[in-house]
Design a protein around this motif. Structure first.
Motif, mmCIF file in Angstrom:
data_model
loop_
_atom_site.group_PDB
_atom_site.id
_atom_site.type_symbol
_atom_site.label_atom_id
_atom_site.label_comp_id
_atom_site.label_asym_id
_atom_site.label_seq_id
_atom_site.Cartn_x
_atom_site.Cartn_y
_atom_site.Cartn_z
ATOM 1 N N TYR A 140 8.377 32.158 -88.442
ATOM 2 C CA TYR A 140 6.988 32.328 -88.359
ATOM 3 C C TYR A 140 6.186 31.101 -88.518
ATOM 4 C CZ TYR A 140 2.477 34.448 -89.751
ATOM 5 O OH TYR A 140 0.954 34.690 -90.153
ATOM 6 N N LEU A 141 7.000 30.109 -89.573
ATOM 7 C CA LEU A 141 6.373 28.747 -89.390
ATOM 8 C C LEU A 141 6.523 28.007 -88.117
ATOM 9 C CD1 LEU A 141 7.754 27.947 -93.117
ATOM 10 C CD2 LEU A 141 5.199 27.852 -92.384
ATOM 11 N N ASP A 142 7.541 28.163 -87.593
ATOM 12 C CA ASP A 142 7.863 27.672 -86.142
ATOM 13 C C ASP A 142 6.894 28.189 -85.170
ATOM 14 O OD1 ASP A 142 10.063 26.012 -87.214
ATOM 15 O OD2 ASP A 142 11.524 27.566 -86.564
ATOM 16 N N TRP A 143 6.673 29.409 -85.197
ATOM 17 C CA TRP A 143 5.822 30.002 -84.416
ATOM 18 C C TRP A 143 4.339 29.580 -84.426
ATOM 19 C CZ3 TRP A 143 1.308 32.686 -84.533
ATOM 20 C CH2 TRP A 143 0.910 33.277 -83.236
ATOM 21 N N LEU A 144 3.951 29.309 -85.769
ATOM 22 C CA LEU A 144 2.636 28.700 -86.210
ATOM 23 C C LEU A 144 2.495 27.229 -85.541
ATOM 24 C CD1 LEU A 144 1.926 30.249 -89.670
ATOM 25 C CD2 LEU A 144 0.667 30.665 -87.522
ATOM 26 N N ASP A 145 3.464 26.590 -85.685
ATOM 27 C CA ASP A 145 3.452 24.721 -85.037
ATOM 28 C C ASP A 145 3.170 25.081 -83.677
ATOM 29 O OD1 ASP A 145 4.305 24.217 -87.666
ATOM 30 O OD2 ASP A 145 6.649 24.064 -87.042
ATOM 31 N N GLY A 146 3.632 25.949 -82.969
ATOM 32 C CA GLY A 146 3.236 25.994 -81.574
ATOM 33 C C GLY A 146 2.095 26.682 -81.017
ATOM 34 N N HIS A 147 1.301 27.354 -82.303
ATOM 35 C CA HIS A 147 0.114 28.325 -81.848
ATOM 36 C C HIS A 147 -0.986 27.909 -82.909
ATOM 37 C CE1 HIS A 147 3.458 30.523 -79.910
ATOM 38 N NE2 HIS A 147 2.464 31.161 -79.008
ATOM 39 N N PRO A 148 -1.281 26.507 -83.052
ATOM 40 C CA PRO A 148 -2.255 26.303 -84.034
ATOM 41 C C PRO A 148 -3.514 27.032 -83.864
ATOM 42 C CG PRO A 148 -2.027 24.471 -82.221
ATOM 43 C CD PRO A 148 -1.132 25.724 -82.174
#
Length: 166
Positions: free
Chosen positions: A157-165
């Motif tokens: 989830y954290l990795d996903w958020l890094d790519g989807h600010p």
């Protein structure tokens, strides 16, 4: 919600439509609300991803039945596609209470420098115990079991958020 369950049962009886309800635990994952007033996980994860301190602290011993969005979707699909169902209401969840301390530990494993304002104990005035959903019916009738462990899914989830600010 008891009212929703009763409404579904009344609708099914009056209309002849075979209706089935699902009760959902606290669903989390990508595209979820970052500011839930009831669940600390989204604000803690979003704060860690943004490098900010969440606006509201979490209490280490507070807990809730958490269900990753992919488990939720699979549980609903299993109910919808089951050949035969023995009940009109099914719970879809993680099947256990996850404490905010466990959420914070999972975030720290992925982001050791995350600012996590975790207070000791429970939210003042909170009930003494936290509930989780009984998955007995859905497991027996569809084979559903949650498969997503919190630690690797929070890291993802954290990795996903890094790519989807946002």
């Amino acid at each position: 919600m008891p009212a929703a369950k009763k409404a579904t049962e009344a609708y099914a009886a009056a209309s002849g439509v075979d209706a089935v309800s699902v009760r959902l635990a606290a669903i989390w994952g990508p595209l979820g609300r970052p500011d839930s007033p009831f669940v600390a996980l989204p604000r803690l994860v979003h704060g860690a991803a943004r490098g900010t301190v969440p606006d509201r602290p979490a209490y280490a011993e507070d807990g809730i039945d958490l269900c990753h969005v992919e488990d939720c979707a699979r549980g609903i699909a299993l109910v919808q596609t089951a050949e035969r169902l023995a009940h009109r209401t099914y719970n879809v969840g993680g099947g256990r209470v996850v404490r905010d301390a466990e959420v914070a530990d999972a975030i720290r494993a992925a982001r050791p420098d995350a600012a996590l304002p975790l207070l000791a104990g429970r939210t003042p005035g909170a009930p003494d115990a936290d509930a989780h959903l009984d998955l007995g019916r859905i497991t027996a009738d569809t084979g559903y079991r949650p498969v997503h462990d919190i630690r690797p899914r929070i890291a993802a989830y954290l990795d996903w958020l890094d790519g989807h600010p946002r």
